[in-house]
Every structure is written in C-alpha cells, then in structure tokens.
Design a protein around this motif. Structure first.
Motif, short mmCIF file in Angstrom:
data_model
loop_
_atom_site.label_atom_id
_atom_site.label_comp_id
_atom_site.label_asym_id
_atom_site.label_seq_id
_atom_site.Cartn_x
_atom_site.Cartn_y
_atom_site.Cartn_z
N VAL A 136 0.83 -1.20 0.00
CA VAL A 136 0.00 0.00 0.00
C VAL A 136 0.87 1.26 0.00
O VAL A 136 0.52 2.26 -0.63
CB VAL A 136 -0.99 -0.03 1.18
CG1 VAL A 136 -1.76 1.26 1.28
CG2 VAL A 136 -1.96 -1.19 1.00
N GLN A 137 2.01 1.23 0.68
CA GLN A 137 2.93 2.37 0.59
C GLN A 137 3.38 2.59 -0.85
O GLN A 137 3.58 3.73 -1.29
CB GLN A 137 4.16 2.17 1.48
CG GLN A 137 3.92 2.33 2.98
CD GLN A 137 5.21 2.66 3.75
OE1 GLN A 137 6.15 3.22 3.20
NE2 GLN A 137 5.23 2.31 5.03
N GLY A 138 3.54 1.51 -1.60
CA GLY A 138 3.95 1.63 -3.00
C GLY A 138 2.81 2.09 -3.90
O GLY A 138 2.91 3.10 -4.59
N LEU A 139 1.71 1.35 -3.84
CA LEU A 139 0.54 1.66 -4.70
C LEU A 139 -0.02 3.04 -4.42
O LEU A 139 -0.43 3.76 -5.34
CB LEU A 139 -0.58 0.66 -4.40
CG LEU A 139 -0.73 -0.56 -5.24
CD1 LEU A 139 -1.96 -1.33 -4.77
CD2 LEU A 139 -0.86 -0.22 -6.71
N GLY A 140 -0.07 3.42 -3.15
CA GLY A 140 -0.74 4.65 -2.75
C GLY A 140 0.04 5.90 -3.08
O GLY A 140 -0.51 7.00 -3.04
N GLY A 141 1.34 5.77 -3.34
CA GLY A 141 2.12 6.93 -3.78
C GLY A 141 3.03 7.53 -2.73
O GLY A 141 3.89 8.35 -3.06
N ILE A 142 2.91 7.14 -1.47
CA ILE A 142 3.70 7.82 -0.44
C ILE A 142 5.20 7.59 -0.63
O ILE A 142 6.01 8.49 -0.38
CB ILE A 142 3.25 7.42 1.00
CG1 ILE A 142 3.70 8.47 2.02
CG2 ILE A 142 3.72 6.04 1.39
CD1 ILE A 142 3.08 8.32 3.40
N MET A 143 5.57 6.40 -1.13
CA MET A 143 7.00 6.14 -1.35
C MET A 143 7.59 7.09 -2.40
O MET A 143 8.77 7.43 -2.34
CB MET A 143 7.23 4.68 -1.77
CG MET A 143 7.16 3.71 -0.59
SD MET A 143 7.46 1.98 -1.08
CE MET A 143 9.21 2.03 -1.47
N SER A 144 6.75 7.51 -3.34
CA SER A 144 7.25 8.36 -4.43
C SER A 144 7.58 9.78 -3.96
O SER A 144 8.25 10.53 -4.68
CB SER A 144 6.23 8.42 -5.58
OG SER A 144 5.13 9.26 -5.24
N ILE A 145 7.10 10.17 -2.77
CA ILE A 145 7.45 11.51 -2.26
C ILE A 145 8.29 11.42 -1.00
O ILE A 145 8.52 12.41 -0.32
CB ILE A 145 6.18 12.37 -2.00
CG1 ILE A 145 5.24 11.72 -0.99
CG2 ILE A 145 5.44 12.64 -3.30
CD1 ILE A 145 4.13 12.65 -0.50
N GLY A 148 9.89 5.11 7.21
CA GLY A 148 10.61 4.36 8.25
C GLY A 148 9.75 3.65 9.28
O GLY A 148 10.25 2.79 10.00
N VAL A 149 8.48 4.02 9.37
CA VAL A 149 7.54 3.25 10.20
C VAL A 149 6.46 2.70 9.27
O VAL A 149 6.29 3.18 8.15
CB VAL A 149 6.91 4.08 11.33
CG1 VAL A 149 7.97 4.62 12.28
CG2 VAL A 149 6.07 5.23 10.77
N SER A 150 5.70 1.71 9.76
CA SER A 150 4.69 1.06 8.92
C SER A 150 3.45 1.94 8.84
O SER A 150 2.40 1.64 9.42
CB SER A 150 4.35 -0.31 9.49
OG SER A 150 5.47 -1.15 9.44
N VAL A 151 3.58 3.03 8.08
CA VAL A 151 2.53 4.05 8.06
C VAL A 151 1.25 3.53 7.39
O VAL A 151 0.16 4.03 7.67
CB VAL A 151 3.08 5.34 7.40
CG1 VAL A 151 3.26 5.15 5.90
CG2 VAL A 151 2.23 6.54 7.71
N GLY A 152 1.38 2.50 6.56
CA GLY A 152 0.20 1.87 5.97
C GLY A 152 -0.64 1.19 7.04
O GLY A 152 -1.85 1.43 7.16
N ASP A 153 0.01 0.34 7.83
CA ASP A 153 -0.69 -0.38 8.90
C ASP A 153 -1.09 0.53 10.05
O ASP A 153 -2.22 0.47 10.53
CB ASP A 153 0.21 -1.49 9.46
CG ASP A 153 0.19 -2.74 8.61
OD1 ASP A 153 -0.84 -3.02 7.98
OD2 ASP A 153 1.21 -3.45 8.58
N LEU A 154 -0.15 1.33 10.52
CA LEU A 154 -0.44 2.18 11.69
C LEU A 154 -1.53 3.19 11.36
O LEU A 154 -2.42 3.46 12.18
CB LEU A 154 0.83 2.90 12.16
CG LEU A 154 1.95 1.98 12.66
CD1 LEU A 154 3.23 2.79 12.87
CD2 LEU A 154 1.56 1.27 13.94
N GLY A 155 -1.48 3.74 10.13
CA GLY A 155 -2.53 4.66 9.70
C GLY A 155 -3.88 3.97 9.72
O GLY A 155 -4.83 4.46 10.33
N ALA A 156 -3.96 2.81 9.09
CA ALA A 156 -5.24 2.08 9.07
C ALA A 156 -5.70 1.76 10.49
O ALA A 156 -6.89 1.87 10.80
CB ALA A 156 -5.10 0.80 8.24
#
Lengths: 383, 383
Positions: free
Chosen positions: B144-153, B165-173
């Motif tokens: 989800v970090q890849g698909l959602g675009g956050i890695m690109s910025i 550096g933290v699991s922002v996909g999981d922690l955010g959800a």
C-alpha cells in the motif's frame, strides 16, 4: 453544512491553526460534526497563506478546512470574548493547538471552562503536551520529526536524513486527538462527565515508532534507515523485474511457500537460510538474489498477474498521479470534489472513515471565507 | 487486566493479526477496553514469529499486544465456533483484518452478525476496503505504501524510493479504524444502533496524502521526493551549523521576522525574495544560503539556546536512542515497562491518548501467551 454521520448534532468550536488541529476537526466534520472555526481577524489561519494558490486562494487551506464555518474573533477584546463565550454555551468539543498557556492567558484555562461549561470536552494538541519540562517549547511537524527520531530511520543508509514525505508529526497528532475526542464523547454519553484531552506531537511520534523502540530496547542496536526494506519481515521490499521495481510482501511461511512455487523456485522454502521469517530477514540479500534471478526474466505486468493469481500481495511504486488513477480510489470515493467559488472545482482526499448507513457524497462544501459565517452564527446566538 | 479509561466496560473481540488491527485494539485497551484476542491454534498471530526475539519470544508481538487476553479457536470447527458465539454475546466491538470475504466463509458475515447480535459494532480493516474492484486483493503495509504513492514523495531526489521508516500503511489504518470505532460507540450510546466500520489501508493513505493530492490537483505537477524540506512552508528544514544539522521551522511571517532578528539578519524580512511564505518557498535555496552564512559560524547548542529564547521552533535530528532519552519522553510517561515472564522487563511506547482523570501507570501487563486465558474466559461464559 455538516454531513450525516455518527457525530451528527455535535458542535465543535475550533481555535486550531495550520494542520494538526484542522486535520482533526476535518475528520470530526467528516463524521457529521458541525465545526465552527474561530480565526484571528485580518490574517486568519496561517495556512490561508500557504501555497499552492489557485486564483489567489490557498488550496492547502481548502484541503483540510472544507465543510467548516468561520467567524473571526479577537479573543483579547471583551466584545469578541463575549461572542466566544456564547458559542461555548452551544459547544460540545473545543479544539485548540496553541502553545500551552495561551488559553490561560486569554482567560479560558481549563479550570474556568470546566466550571462554566460542565458538558464541554476540551482537546489541546500541542508540540510537547501540557505537562513536563518541554511543555512550553514551540514545535512544528518538522521539529518533532527530527527530535522524535523518525527522520533517523527514514531514507537510505549513507544518505542525509529524510523528512517523511507527509507531515506525519501533525497528521499523527491530529489522528490521536480525534481518537481521544471520540472516546471522550463516548465517556460523556455514558457518564455525563466532560474531560480534557492533552495530546502532544512528540508523544504521538513515540507511539508510531513502537516497532523501532522495541527493536532498540530488545537488541540495544540503534535502528538506522532501512531504505525500502521492512526491518523484521522478509520478503517485504521492492524487487527488480525486467522493466521496473515490484514490491512483494510475504509476511508468513505460507505466503513465502506460495511465492516460491509461483516463481518456480520450489526448493527455497526448505533452504536452511530461508526456513523461517527470522532466517529470511537475516539472509535478506541472498534471498533477493534468488528471487530476482527469476523476476528479472519477465516484465512487471507479467509478475503482477502471476503473483496476484497466487494470492501474494504485490504492487508497483506509483507516483501520485498514477496512485490517484487507481480504480479502487474512485470506487471508494477517495477523491471528492470541493466546488470552491474562487478556486473552482478541485479534488481533495475523501473520507477514509467508512461507516455503514451514513452518506459519503462525491462533493464537499468549500472551505469558509475568513469570517464568512459571522452573520448567521451571531443570529443563531441571538446576538 | 484492563486499565481505567473512557472505554472501561467495553469488550472487544479481536480476530486481527500482525499490525493494523492489533495496533487499533492496543489503543482500545489503552482507552480502558477489555481486548480478547482470538488466535489460530498452534501458530497464533503471525507476528508472534516476527523478530526481534528475546529468550525466544517476539518483542514485536509484545509491543502491540500488551494488556490483551488470548484464546485459541479454530473458527472452522463447530465446537470452537460455539465458544466464539458465546464470546460475541458479551462483545461490544468485533475487530478483524482478514481479506474481505473471510468472515462470510466462516459463517460470520455482517448480515448474520447484525441479526444475532444487534448491539455488536463490527470493524473490518483491510487492504482495499470491502467494496470496489480491488476489494479481494491482498495487501500488506509495503504494498500500500507503493501503490498509494507515499514512497514516491519520500526520500531524496535522484535516490531510489524509500519506504517510510515506520509502517505508516498499517499504523494509519489502525488509527482510522480506532477513530471510527470510537465514533460508532458514541453513535450507539446516543441511538442504540450498532454499525459496521469498513476501513481500507489504501483509503487511509489517500487521507494522509491530502497535501500532496491537493498540490498535484492545484498545479498539475507530479510531487516528487523533497528530501528534508517541507513543500510549501519555508523555512522548514535542517540547516548546517558549525557542528551539525539543526531543524528550524518558521511557519509564518512573525516567526520568520523573529528568526532573522535572532540571527542578526534584520534585512531579510524586507528582502523582496523573502517577504511572504510563498516567496520564501520559491527562493528556499537562496534563503538557505543566507541563513547558513550565520548559522555555520557557531555550534548547534549555541543556536538552540538563541532560537529557543526567541521562541522559534528548532531542534536536532535525533537517533532513536537519543530520542528516547529526551526528558519530555519520560515526563510524559511515553516509555512504559512490560514485565514479561519470558522476555523480562522491556520498555515499549506508552499511551499518547492523555485524557484527564484516567490512570496512566508506568507499567503495562504482558502480552498474552497463545491461548493463555482460555480457562478463565470459558469459566466466565459458563462453558
């Protein structure tokens, strides 16, 4: 202006500025609360002056203030204080993200508020919280990303530290404040008691760093930047295919076995280096070589199809434009249109809080003009 | 085992595994709910097998499962189904993060649950949500970090994309699910109605990307990685001093004027390149040269003192070990001790949800052994 939601009927008086507080009150508005933004006359919320601008108006501001109302009050003047106090008689939740002590200076410290408005929940989001030796220090997102340690584990080894690409200091604090406000509303509904919520951005960073903290405390090794890998799950990173990087995530032995099978690498799961997730994490580089020896032979699209058929989580690294075009984004209504009278129609992020039975329309009301709702708010208060 | 909090008396049946769901239910436990973890017999939660290990036990698991109870049930077996159904009669909130459809296959789809347990709130956290063309696709944080675009910025321009550096996909959800559950509890308290919550990790990424989305939609320019800078606030980045990088954040004209004064650069605020935040953002490199011409003349400690006296948010880029030693971290009780019978005492991240009048003790109960609370849970149910 409010939407239908679980917080329908809840009134929020919002003294917050920029991002942490306004993001919190935007989520409250998405949940159905009415949010009355109380701004400094003349300048308003600082973020009205943050770019990008469209026709001279801040799109930054629109993104997190759509659907709120605005009244400009100078809380140092007695006439405006009286209006604010009249608003508080109708308010369920007061939100502010001033430096601690500001509310006391204005004559609205919690002890006085509690005595005057016994049903008022008071939520403060600040840099360091309202207690402790650093309570009075000012903080912005970037300062807390630095102090809190997240920048030290973000980015690639050997590179300068990178700020997380989103304002995780502010957005995190906004989210925890929203959790605490909703919990306090539940508590008030059950007991009649209204409580103060005191969220500090640095505290929130600690909670988000939970895994890095426990790794450090368990091993004594200071976590460094891990580039694109997960520190303790393998495979869990981008791998090279014939034409680009494909993220593959296999979080348990079953998925790893399926992955090996799908790539025709049936021997991998019984290889002593790769038998468990922990061994795979220790031998991540060797595993990468083995996986890429096959992945590099075919293009990404091929592997996405093969791996998705096998039920293995995988995907590309999208830029923002590509991410927004993902069919699931529109299917989930995650881009909503704000039809702003100055900016024109602009798409902003939708509401991820999907709760059965509440409307999730394709549009949102615009962000308010500074002081744009004064007449109506005063009329409602009989002032 | 539960702590005192606004959710005291709330019982959570927790089918979730790994991080997004367990992080949510950990926050619910911190708010005072009783969390009963229902795990697969034999293996339990996948994250029991994620490192780092201390004396053979997962510290990863301890970090997000302290203070919960555990019972192992095979929901495909009729005897265990009956126990689960007995637990549900006492449950306020059911949390799961399976792939959509799993609950239906097990015979516990929402329509049936709603009919049998009319006061049960059902919260599902999944990769893509329960609706839309990608609902059935599996997803982990990294995907989800890849698909959602956050890695690109995230990361530095010209470098390979970096995972946050933290699991922002999981922690955010986990965080949005916690918000929605609390809102649903409030709604139930006010109306008696229990609703389904459907949170998708990709939706949550969109909400966290709000600023990048609005920048793209306002300008048509695809946001790229910005290294350590904020995209639309200046000054807001690390600057070189004589002995290291110091983050300085001046989010408005007032702070910028104070900064210029504190550095003896009184002419800067009237320089046409730096008159507004927007101009400063356009001329960020020139501003950096001007600021560093002074900052490089003295060490970081000197500037921290000068800038803090002037009320300007600033701070170093700490590694995790240094961050944890910050006096505010202990003053806010943001490292709590879990006295685990196998691991021994270990410090984990504390509770950022500080709400007046509820205890915030210095210790937390350990994470449960797999099936460790079976006897007591069955006895309570009269089974």
């Amino acid at each position: 202006m409010s939407v239908s939601g679980p917080l329908s009927g809840v009134v929020v008086a919002d003294l917050s500025r920029i991002l942490a507080g306004p993001y919190c009150t935007m989520l409250l508005a998405e949940l159905g609360a009415r949010v009355i933004k109380i701004e400094t006359p003349g300048t308003g919320d600082d973020s009205r002056h943050y770019g990008p601008f469209v026709n001279g108006k801040s799109a930054y501001f629109t993104s997190v203030n759509r659907g709120k109302e605005s009244i400009a009050l100078d809380l140092k003047k007695s006439q405006d204080k009286a209006i604010f106090e009249a608003i508080l008689t109708k308010t369920d939740v007061l939100v502010e993200n001033f430096r601690p002590g500001t509310m006391e200076k204005l004559g609205f410290g919690w002890e006085r508020l509690k005595a005057l408005y016994p049903r008022l929940i008071y939520a403060a989001a600040s840099g360091f919280g309202h207690t402790g030796p650093y309570a009075q220090h000012p903080a912005y997102d970037m300062v807390v990303q630095g102090l809190g340690g997240i920048m030290s584990i973000n980015g690639h080894p050997g590179q300068p530290p990178a700020r997380v690409g989103v304002s995780v200091g502010d957005l995190g604090a906004g989210l925890y404040t929203t959790v605490a406000i909703n919990a306090a509303l539940y508590h008030r509904a059950m007991t009649g008691e209204a409580r103060k919520v005191d969220v500090g951005m640095l505290d929130c960073q600690m909670s988000l760093l939970e895994n890095a903290i426990v790794r450090y405390n368990a091993t004594g090794k200071v976590p460094g930047p891990l580039g694109a890998r997960h520190p303790s799950i393998t495979p869990f990173e981008p791998y090279h295919t014939a034409d680009g990087l494909l993220i593959i995530a296999g979080g348990n032995d079953g998925l790893f076995a399926k992955l090996a099978m799908a790539l025709g690498l049936e021997a991998l799961p019984s290889d002593p280096r790769f038998k468990t997730n922990d061994l795979r994490s220790q031998n991540a580089e060797a595993l990468k070589v083995a996986l890429e020896s096959v992945l590099r032979t075919k293009p990404m699209d091929h592997w996405v199809q093969v791996l998705e058929t096998a039920g293995i989580p995988c995907g590309p690294i999208n830029t923002i434009d590509r991410a927004l075009k993902h069919p699931q984004v529109s299917a989930r209504n995650m881009l909503v249109t704000v039809d702003d009278p100055v900016i024109g129609p602009i798409k902003v992020a939708g509401n991820p809080l999907k709760i059965e039975g509440f409307a999730d329309p394709a549009t949102r009301p615009p962000a308010p003009e500074l002081d744009g709702d004064r007449a109506r708010i005063l009329a409602e208060l009989g002032l």
